[in-house]
Write a protein that holds these residues in place. Structure first.
Motif, PDB file in Angstrom:
ATOM      1  N   LYS A   1       0.653  -1.120  -0.023  1.00  0.00           N
ATOM      2  CA  LYS A   1       0.103   0.046   0.009  1.00  0.00           C
ATOM      3  C   LYS A   1       0.809   1.367   0.083  1.00  0.00           C
ATOM      4  O   LYS A   1       0.699   2.102  -0.601  1.00  0.00           O
TER       5      LYS A   1
ATOM      6  N   ASP B   1      -1.034  -2.086  -6.542  1.00  0.00           N
ATOM      7  CA  ASP B   1      -2.381  -2.391  -6.336  1.00  0.00           C
ATOM      8  C   ASP B   1      -2.505  -3.943  -6.341  1.00  0.00           C
ATOM      9  O   ASP B   1      -1.934  -4.779  -7.636  1.00  0.00           O
TER      10      ASP B   1
ATOM     11  N   ARG C   1      -7.174  -3.447   4.914  1.00  0.00           N
ATOM     12  CA  ARG C   1      -7.881  -2.844   3.648  1.00  0.00           C
ATOM     13  C   ARG C   1      -9.246  -2.291   4.351  1.00  0.00           C
ATOM     14  O   ARG C   1     -10.148  -2.699   3.937  1.00  0.00           O
TER      15      ARG C   1
END
Length: 330
Positions: free
Chosen positions: A199, A204, A241
């Motif tokens: 991150k 990604d 996340r």
């Protein structure tokens, strides 16, 4: 105009882009198996297609050369650039309606992220493999000393960012999975730090693939214990996340099993275990269901010890485990 300029700038930074020869589609790798095309007595692609039900494979492993350097090789030996054997396998599988990813890393050898001096050279090395096999999927299997190497992980994820930019500039997608070992309580501290580092470096990750084996699970209740470990990992991924819902995290999670005896004497996966865990993966609509490895999906002959790379060490028919995994549709 902007797309062409972006492609040109990227090419100048990390090398020429190959814009032809890629599949017209980029279907997710839902039901797949890890497969060593050059080691552990690989079954012919024709046998896999006719006998297993699988059409998607994760090819293992691309590494740095055994003698050092930032050049992609198969298992540290044969150069990817001069390969014809794996390329023929890839072409044959695609002709049968399938597709492949390549896996970079594994437990043995030197991963390119540890061998290449910077993100740009690492991206060039990865890109060679992507172009050689016209890939729309790659896997990073980071284990051993590479897991927790902050500098190497930063290079790796910076390279992933470049690769995704390359793919976008060429008008195609690139799906990246991150394969991680597991503990009895889910992801380790090193796993979680690696996810955060991805991150932080703008990489990604499409699929977080959990290796739910070799952690010392109990053979008598293997399926139930794997389910518990996966739920622990899910809670950890949700925390890492917060931009994703719980369902979206499941949709980005992969489950990797190991057929037969594993390296841990307490563990045992049978086709029935796989069937139960197929139910778990289907119930939660996971991104991928896979196993290590297709080369092992057959009975052993002779004295091979507890665990072997060419057979499962349990009584079975060829491809019994693959036939279960092939039923997964997401």
């Amino acid at each position: 105009m902007r797309l062409r300029l972006r492609a040109l700038l990227t090419a100048l930074l990390i090398g020429p882009l190959i814009l032809v020869g890629h599949p017209a589609w980029s279907a997710p790798l839902r039901a797949s198996a890890y497969y060593m095309p050059l080691d552990n007595d690989p079954q012919p692609i024709s046998s896999i297609v006719s006998g297993s039900g699988l059409r998607q494979l994760v090819l293992a492993f691309v590494l740095a050369p055994n003698g050092g350097g930032c050049t992609p090789t198969w298992d540290g030996g044969g150069l990817v650039s001069s390969d014809t054997t794996v390329k023929a396998d890839v072409d044959a599988l695609r002709a049968a309606g399938g597709d492949v990813a390549t896996s970079f890393g594994g437990y043995n050898g030197v991963e390119l992220g540890a061998a290449c001096p910077d993100a740009a050279s690492l991206a060039r090395a990865y890109q060679q493999v992507i172009d050689k096999y016209a890939l729309t999927h790659i896997d990073l299997d980071i284990e051993g000393d590479d897991l927790g190497d902050a500098a190497g992980e930063a290079r790796r994820f910076q390279a992933v960012r470049i690769l995704k930019q390359n793919a976008a500039a060429a008008g195609r997608g690139l799906e990246v999975s991150l394969t991680m070992p597991v503990t009895t309580i889910g992801l380790s501290d090193l796993d979680r730090a690696e996810i955060q580092r991805a991150k932080d470096n703008g990489a990604d990750i499409d699929t977080y693939a959990v290796m739910a084996f070799d952690y010392g699970g109990p053979a008598a209740s293997m399926a139930a214990d794997v389910g518990k470990v996966m739920e622990d990992a899910h809670a950890q991924l949700v925390a890492l996340r917060p931009d994703l819902s719980s369902d979206a995290v499941y949709a980005r999670t992969g489950l990797i099993l190991m057929n037969g005896h594993t390296d841990q004497p307490s563990e045992l996966f049978t086709p029935a275990t796989f069937t139960t865990l197929l139910g778990y993966a289907s119930e939660h609509h996971l991104a991928r269901l896979s196993f290590w490895s297709l080369n092992r999906d057959r009975s052993c002959t002779g004295n091979v010890g507890w665990v072997d790379g060419k057979c499962s060490s349990v009584t079975q028919q060829p491809f019994d485990f693959a036939k279960v995994i092939a039923r997964f549709t997401g």
